[in-house]
Motif scaffolding. Structure first.
Motif, PDB file in Angstrom:
ATOM      1  N   ILE A 212       0.828  -1.200   0.000  1.00 31.91           N
ATOM      2  CA  ILE A 212       0.000   0.000   0.000  1.00 31.91           C
ATOM      3  C   ILE A 212       0.865   1.253   0.000  1.00 31.91           C
ATOM      4  CG2 ILE A 212      -1.956  -1.123   1.147  1.00 31.91           C
ATOM      5  CD1 ILE A 212      -1.112   0.201   3.740  1.00 31.91           C
ATOM      6  N   LEU A 213       0.274   2.337  -0.470  1.00 27.73           N
ATOM      7  CA  LEU A 213       0.960   3.621  -0.603  1.00 27.73           C
ATOM      8  C   LEU A 213       0.514   4.585   0.481  1.00 27.73           C
ATOM      9  CD1 LEU A 213       2.659   5.676  -2.379  1.00 27.73           C
ATOM     10  CD2 LEU A 213       0.504   6.135  -3.598  1.00 27.73           C
ATOM     11  N   ASP A 214       1.471   5.370   1.005  1.00 27.54           N
ATOM     12  CA  ASP A 214       1.204   6.498   1.895  1.00 27.54           C
ATOM     13  C   ASP A 214       0.439   6.062   3.153  1.00 27.54           C
ATOM     14  OD1 ASP A 214       1.046   9.054   2.931  1.00 27.54           O
ATOM     15  OD2 ASP A 214      -0.547   9.714   1.576  1.00 27.54           O
ATOM     16  N   LEU A 215       1.179   5.512   4.103  1.00 31.78           N
ATOM     17  CA  LEU A 215       0.573   4.967   5.312  1.00 31.78           C
ATOM     18  C   LEU A 215       0.221   6.060   6.324  1.00 31.78           C
ATOM     19  CD1 LEU A 215       2.259   2.607   3.997  1.00 31.78           C
ATOM     20  CD2 LEU A 215       2.472   1.686   6.308  1.00 31.78           C
ATOM     21  N   ALA A 216      -1.023   6.073   6.755  1.00 31.47           N
ATOM     22  CA  ALA A 216      -1.420   6.897   7.894  1.00 31.47           C
ATOM     23  C   ALA A 216      -0.925   6.203   9.159  1.00 31.47           C
ATOM     24  CB  ALA A 216      -2.930   7.068   7.928  1.00 31.47           C
ATOM     25  N   TYR A 217      -0.996   6.895  10.292  1.00 31.43           N
ATOM     26  CA  TYR A 217      -0.413   6.341  11.521  1.00 31.43           C
ATOM     27  C   TYR A 217      -1.009   4.984  11.894  1.00 31.43           C
ATOM     28  CZ  TYR A 217       0.844   5.603  16.363  1.00 31.43           C
ATOM     29  OH  TYR A 217       1.298   5.041  17.516  1.00 31.43           O
ATOM     30  N   ALA A 218      -2.321   4.849  11.783  1.00 32.75           N
ATOM     31  CA  ALA A 218      -2.970   3.587  12.161  1.00 32.75           C
ATOM     32  C   ALA A 218      -2.461   2.430  11.306  1.00 32.75           C
ATOM     33  CB  ALA A 218      -4.485   3.718  12.038  1.00 32.75           C
ATOM     34  N   GLU A 219      -2.101   2.710  10.061  1.00 35.30           N
ATOM     35  CA  GLU A 219      -1.553   1.676   9.185  1.00 35.30           C
ATOM     36  C   GLU A 219      -0.076   1.454   9.493  1.00 35.30           C
ATOM     37  OE1 GLU A 219      -4.288   2.288   5.209  1.00 35.30           O
ATOM     38  OE2 GLU A 219      -2.572   3.630   5.513  1.00 35.30           O
ATOM     39  N   ASP A 220       0.652   2.544   9.648  1.00 39.52           N
ATOM     40  CA  ASP A 220       2.083   2.471   9.934  1.00 39.52           C
ATOM     41  C   ASP A 220       2.362   1.636  11.174  1.00 39.52           C
ATOM     42  OD1 ASP A 220       4.705   3.170  10.972  1.00 39.52           O
ATOM     43  OD2 ASP A 220       4.735   4.784   9.506  1.00 39.52           O
ATOM     44  N   SER A 221       1.563   1.841  12.216  1.00 33.75           N
ATOM     45  CA  SER A 221       1.803   1.163  13.494  1.00 33.75           C
ATOM     46  C   SER A 221       1.458  -0.323  13.439  1.00 33.75           C
ATOM     47  CB  SER A 221       1.001   1.841  14.605  1.00 33.75           C
ATOM     48  OG  SER A 221      -0.377   1.829  14.310  1.00 33.75           O
ATOM     49  N   ASN A 222       0.747  -0.759  12.395  1.00 38.10           N
ATOM     50  CA  ASN A 222       0.362  -2.164  12.279  1.00 38.10           C
ATOM     51  C   ASN A 222       0.946  -2.840  11.040  1.00 38.10           C
ATOM     52  OD1 ASN A 222      -1.596  -2.622  14.565  1.00 38.10           O
ATOM     53  ND2 ASN A 222      -2.577  -0.858  13.603  1.00 38.10           N
ATOM     54  N   ALA A 223       1.829  -2.148  10.344  1.00 33.32           N
ATOM     55  CA  ALA A 223       2.355  -2.682   9.090  1.00 33.32           C
ATOM     56  C   ALA A 223       3.367  -3.796   9.322  1.00 33.32           C
ATOM     57  CB  ALA A 223       2.992  -1.561   8.275  1.00 33.32           C
ATOM     58  N   ASP A 224       3.365  -4.773   8.421  1.00 33.38           N
ATOM     59  CA  ASP A 224       4.388  -5.819   8.447  1.00 33.38           C
ATOM     60  C   ASP A 224       5.712  -5.271   7.923  1.00 33.38           C
ATOM     61  OD1 ASP A 224       2.563  -7.816   9.329  1.00 33.38           O
ATOM     62  OD2 ASP A 224       1.823  -8.013   7.282  1.00 33.38           O
ATOM     63  N   VAL A 225       5.614  -4.346   6.963  1.00 31.61           N
ATOM     64  CA  VAL A 225       6.788  -3.689   6.387  1.00 31.61           C
ATOM     65  C   VAL A 225       6.484  -2.203   6.275  1.00 31.61           C
ATOM     66  CG1 VAL A 225       8.303  -3.492   4.374  1.00 31.61           C
ATOM     67  CG2 VAL A 225       7.443  -5.731   5.073  1.00 31.61           C
ATOM     68  N   ASP A 226       7.462  -1.387   6.630  1.00 33.36           N
ATOM     69  CA  ASP A 226       7.327   0.069   6.551  1.00 33.36           C
ATOM     70  C   ASP A 226       8.552   0.603   5.808  1.00 33.36           C
ATOM     71  OD1 ASP A 226       6.711   2.740   6.940  1.00 33.36           O
ATOM     72  OD2 ASP A 226       7.544   2.785   8.963  1.00 33.36           O
ATOM     73  N   MET A 227       8.322   1.411   4.768  1.00 38.88           N
ATOM     74  CA  MET A 227       9.429   1.910   3.965  1.00 38.88           C
ATOM     75  C   MET A 227       9.191   3.366   3.572  1.00 38.88           C
ATOM     76  SD  MET A 227      10.989   0.315   0.427  1.00 38.88           S
ATOM     77  CE  MET A 227      11.516  -1.174   1.284  1.00 38.88           C
ATOM     78  N   ASN A 228      10.254   4.174   3.644  1.00 40.89           N
ATOM     79  CA  ASN A 228      10.214   5.557   3.182  1.00 40.89           C
ATOM     80  C   ASN A 228      11.146   5.689   1.991  1.00 40.89           C
ATOM     81  OD1 ASN A 228       8.576   6.700   5.446  1.00 40.89           O
ATOM     82  ND2 ASN A 228      10.328   5.993   6.640  1.00 40.89           N
ATOM     83  N   ILE A 229      10.653   6.331   0.932  1.00 38.21           N
ATOM     84  CA  ILE A 229      11.418   6.423  -0.305  1.00 38.21           C
ATOM     85  C   ILE A 229      11.523   7.880  -0.730  1.00 38.21           C
ATOM     86  CG2 ILE A 229      11.477   5.774  -2.747  1.00 38.21           C
ATOM     87  CD1 ILE A 229      10.059   3.172  -1.936  1.00 38.21           C
ATOM     88  N   VAL A 230      12.745   8.326  -1.016  1.00 40.31           N
ATOM     89  CA  VAL A 230      13.017   9.696  -1.440  1.00 40.31           C
ATOM     90  C   VAL A 230      13.559   9.649  -2.863  1.00 40.31           C
ATOM     91  CG1 VAL A 230      14.158  11.866  -0.863  1.00 40.31           C
ATOM     92  CG2 VAL A 230      13.690  10.195   0.949  1.00 40.31           C
ATOM     93  N   CYS A 231      12.953  10.442  -3.765  1.00 41.68           N
ATOM     94  CA  CYS A 231      13.364  10.420  -5.165  1.00 41.68           C
ATOM     95  C   CYS A 231      13.514  11.829  -5.734  1.00 41.68           C
ATOM     96  CB  CYS A 231      12.323   9.689  -6.022  1.00 41.68           C
ATOM     97  SG  CYS A 231      12.460   7.905  -6.008  1.00 41.68           S
ATOM     98  N   THR A 232      14.311  11.932  -6.778  1.00 42.62           N
ATOM     99  CA  THR A 232      14.453  13.185  -7.511  1.00 42.62           C
ATOM    100  C   THR A 232      13.434  13.239  -8.639  1.00 42.62           C
ATOM    101  OG1 THR A 232      15.973  12.368  -9.206  1.00 42.62           O
ATOM    102  CG2 THR A 232      16.938  13.053  -7.095  1.00 42.62           C
ATOM    103  N   GLY A 233      13.324  14.420  -9.249  1.00 43.87           N
ATOM    104  CA  GLY A 233      12.414  14.576 -10.370  1.00 43.87           C
ATOM    105  C   GLY A 233      12.827  13.756 -11.581  1.00 43.87           C
ATOM    106  N   ALA A 234      14.077  13.329 -11.621  1.00 39.79           N
ATOM    107  CA  ALA A 234      14.562  12.482 -12.711  1.00 39.79           C
ATOM    108  C   ALA A 234      14.315  11.004 -12.431  1.00 39.79           C
ATOM    109  CB  ALA A 234      16.049  12.722 -12.942  1.00 39.79           C
ATOM    110  N   GLY A 235      13.653  10.710 -11.316  1.00 36.20           N
ATOM    111  CA  GLY A 235      13.338   9.328 -10.983  1.00 36.20           C
ATOM    112  C   GLY A 235      14.462   8.567 -10.320  1.00 36.20           C
ATOM    113  N   LYS A 236      15.485   9.292  -9.859  1.00 36.35           N
ATOM    114  CA  LYS A 236      16.604   8.629  -9.185  1.00 36.35           C
ATOM    115  C   LYS A 236      16.373   8.601  -7.681  1.00 36.35           C
ATOM    116  CE  LYS A 236      20.114   9.743 -12.641  1.00 36.35           C
ATOM    117  NZ  LYS A 236      21.440  10.362 -12.892  1.00 36.35           N
TER     118      LYS A 236
END
Length: 239
Positions: free
Chosen positions: A173-197
């Motif tokens: 799933i995309l963009d976890l709210a707190y209730a989802e974040d606190s119960n997630a099996d996996v939590d990931m934050n991704i930072v990207c540039t406008g060039a997709g890097k």
């Protein structure tokens, strides 16, 4: 098993996201970013100085500070008066790294831009919202420097935005709210540039380890979300 999100969103849908610019009359650049229930004030302050290790080298510096107000959450947290907590230090370093990755500091001259990200309401994804909002504040500050004739060319090389993804009950799933974040099996934050890097990927299996296939699913969702965030940033900066 199909997971039904608490707010009814589809798996690839961002929370309602809004960026309001120029909310501070004093900062060189400022923005309020609202991502669902998360709200962060981002300001960019320009000073004609740089850290000691950069003095007389003709280059600038971009740094960040992050803080959460005591009642940004459902219970009061201690105000960080003496020094930031370990979590806050980690987040502000992430924000600084993310913004420096898209800035040519040689075009800033010997100036420091400090990005202050203050969370006034938290409902998950505060670090991602801070990065996305801080970019807008930085872009506005650079515009002001150019208008004043302090710099000739914008030092910003690319856009930057961040979003969270995760796995709940086997569903990516995309963009976890707190209730989802606190119960997630996996939590990931991704930072990207406008060039997709990629600038940074922070991912942890909180409960069940995840496969390469699931990793690819999360990256695909992140791409959808980040491209939408770029659109929101552009619209905010076009006002």
């Amino acid at each position: 098993m199909t997971y039904i999100r608490l707010d009814g969103r589809s798996f690839d849908q961002l929370r309602n996201t809004k960026i309001t610019t120029n909310i501070s009359p004093y900062a060189e650049g400022s923005a309020l970013i609202e991502v669902g229930g998360t709200k962060v004030i981002c300001t960019a302050s320009v000073e004609d100085r740089v850290p000691f290790f950069l003095r007389n080298k003709g280059v600038g510096w971009v740094t960040a500070e992050y803080a959460m107000l005591p009642r940004a959450t459902s219970t009061r947290t201690q105000r960080e008066t003496m020094r930031p907590s370990g979590r806050s230090q980690e987040i502000q370093r992430l924000i600084g790294r993310s913004l420096r990755a898209v800035v040519d500091t040689s075009l800033l001259g010997e100036r420091q831009v400090t990005l202050d990200c203050d969370v006034i309401q938290a409902d998950g994804g505060t670090r991602c919202a801070s990065i996305t909002g801080a970019y807008v504040a930085l872009a506005l500050a650079c515009r002001k420097l150019m208008k004043q004739g302090a710099i000739k060319t914008s030092p910003i090389l690319s856009e930057v935005a961040a979003v969270s993804v995760g796995i709940i009950e086997g569903n990516s799933i995309l963009d976890l709210a707190y209730a989802e974040d606190s119960n997630a099996d996996v939590d990931m934050n991704i930072v990207c540039t406008g060039a997709g890097k990629f600038i940074e990927l922070q991912g942890t299996a909180e409960r069940e380890p995840f496969s390469r296939e699931q990793m690819d699913e999360m990256l695909a969702l992140a791409e959808i979300g980040i491209n939408k965030l770029f659109e929101i940033q552009r619209n905010a900066l076009s006002v």
